[in-house]
Write an enzyme that holds these catalytic residues in place. Structure first.
Site, short mmCIF file in Angstrom:
data_model
loop_
_atom_site.label_atom_id
_atom_site.label_comp_id
_atom_site.label_asym_id
_atom_site.label_seq_id
_atom_site.Cartn_x
_atom_site.Cartn_y
_atom_site.Cartn_z
N PHE A 123 -62.98 18.55 -55.03
CA PHE A 123 -62.93 16.99 -55.02
C PHE A 123 -62.23 16.61 -55.85
CE2 PHE A 123 -63.00 12.22 -55.86
CZ PHE A 123 -62.18 11.88 -54.22
N GLN A 335 -93.52 17.12 -71.01
CA GLN A 335 -94.99 16.38 -71.56
C GLN A 335 -95.71 17.40 -71.03
OE1 GLN A 335 -93.81 15.86 -74.32
NE2 GLN A 335 -95.67 15.66 -75.49
N GLU A 362 -70.32 11.38 -61.32
CA GLU A 362 -69.79 10.00 -60.14
C GLU A 362 -70.17 8.77 -61.16
OE1 GLU A 362 -69.05 11.20 -57.35
OE2 GLU A 362 -68.91 12.76 -58.56
#
Length: 381
Positions: A123, A335, A362
């Site tokens: 796209f 972490q 997006e």
């Protein structure tokens, strides 16, 4: 609103989860390390029926609704975000665009081949100088006789180096803004030239590049839908794309939780499993809470989208929350692993890098907040 999965959906999800663990997960580390698209993954997903799951049966698809494909998309993203991203760009951003807005001839020409994994789609919307400002695109399509000639460039094209077919947005009327943009189907050819793959922080096995169009001629029949409606179609398709990124992020977040629980119940410090320490427990509890909330948001908007409802606000909310939740979950997972979380021998290092895309792709988190606020104000207008 009913979000309970049916018996069939639960069975399909369980089968696909097992498939992903057995067939996709073993290659995920190598896909990332070599920054190489896995054609083997693509082939196996086609054999399972996943690539065409969301298309109508008339075009070789499974006819599944967006909730079903979202549940499965989370499982794929959980094991290999790179593969999930490329598949979503091909079958979703490209294929669903054609299915939703294309004519019957276009659908029959491309959707069955996309569903069978015979071709890959891409796209093309974003440009080097118009990221969030998609309406500011400079790529043009000029009519010459019975053909259109496209010139310009598109940036950050997922699958750009491997795509066989592109959905391309180009300006067909320079005098208009949104109404002067049309959508085209462009098959791979020497005038649609992909650049080298971009070297990325994460999802490295999903190839991304710039694609340059130089006097790229396409037939008049290559126009998708009505001339001048391309931008409108793209914004509608972004709703689906944002659902996809929410699901993508959700899968990564779930993987972060799974890896953290596994490590915390095995790793010992000061004579105890580190899971016994409150500081670790709180991070794991917060991960679970964020994931549950993100999953409900994603399921809600997927369910509404399947019913044909307008979901622009809800898609932005789900994408915003899930992507930021995944980024936070990935940070906590690293972490919890301590120094081991910072080295490539442990999966959470890859998840930490992959998660960041969700806050950018997006539409950035900032854009999502703009969309949400705009929709709230519009509803009160």
């Amino acid at each position: 609103m009913e979000f309970e999965l049916t018996h069939e959906q639960r069975e399909l999800a369980a089968a696909f989860r097992q498939f992903c663990d057995q067939e996709i997960a073993p290659r995920a580390e190598d896909v990332d390390e070599t920054a190489t698209f896995s054609w083997e993954n693509y082939r196996k997903l086609a054999e399972f029926g996943y690539l065409g799951m969301g298309y109508a049966s008339a075009y070789g698809g499974g006819g599944a609704d967006t909730l079903t494909t979202s549940v499965l998309g989370e499982e794929l993203s959980r094991v290999c975000a790179s593969t999930a991203l490329s598949v979503a760009a091909s079958t979703g951003l490209c294929g669903k665009f054609i299915e939703r807005f294309g004519n019957e001839e276009q659908k029959r020409a491309y959707l069955p081949r996309l569903a069978r994994g015979e071709i890959v789609g891409a796209f093309c919307l974003t440009e080097p100088h118009s990221g969030s400002d998609a309406a500011g695109m400079k790529t043009t399509a000029v009519r010459r006789g019975d053909r259109w000639v496209i010139n310009g460039s598109k940036m950050f094209v997922t699958n750009g180096t491997i795509a066989d077919v592109f959905v391309v947005l180009a300006r067909t009327d320079p005098e208009k803004a949104h109404g002067g943009i049309s959508a085209f189907i462009v098959e791979k050819n020497p005038q649609a030239r992909p650049g080298r793959p971009l070297r990325k922080l994460g999802v490295r096995g999903s190839p991304t590049c710039e694609v340059v169009f130089e006097d790229c001629a396409v037939a008049g029949s290559a126009v998708i839908g009505e001339e001048g409606n391309g931008f409108h179609y793209a914004m509608q398709n972004l709703d689906l794309g944002r659902i996809g990124i929410a699901v993508f992020s959700l899968g990564i977040a779930q993987a972060c939780l799974d890896e953290s629980v596994k490590y915390a119940t095995e790793r010992q410090a000061f004579g105890h499993n580190i899971y016994e320490f409150q500081g670790v427990q709180f991070k794991i509890a917060d991960m679970q809470a964020y994931i549950e909330a993100a999953r409900l948001l994603a399921w809600k908007v997927a369910w509404r989208f399947s019913r044909g409802e307008k979901v622009t606000r809800d898609a932005a909310i789900a994408k915003l929350f899930a992507s930021e939740a995944a980024a936070q979950a990935a940070s906590w997972a690293v972490q919890i692993h301590g120094g081991y979380g910072y080295i490539k021998d442990f999966k959470v290092e890859r998840l930490y890098r992959d998660a960041k895309l969700g806050e950018i792709g997006e539409g950035t988190s900032e854009i999502q907040r703009m969309v949400i606020a705009k929709e709230i104000l519009r509803s009160r207008g």
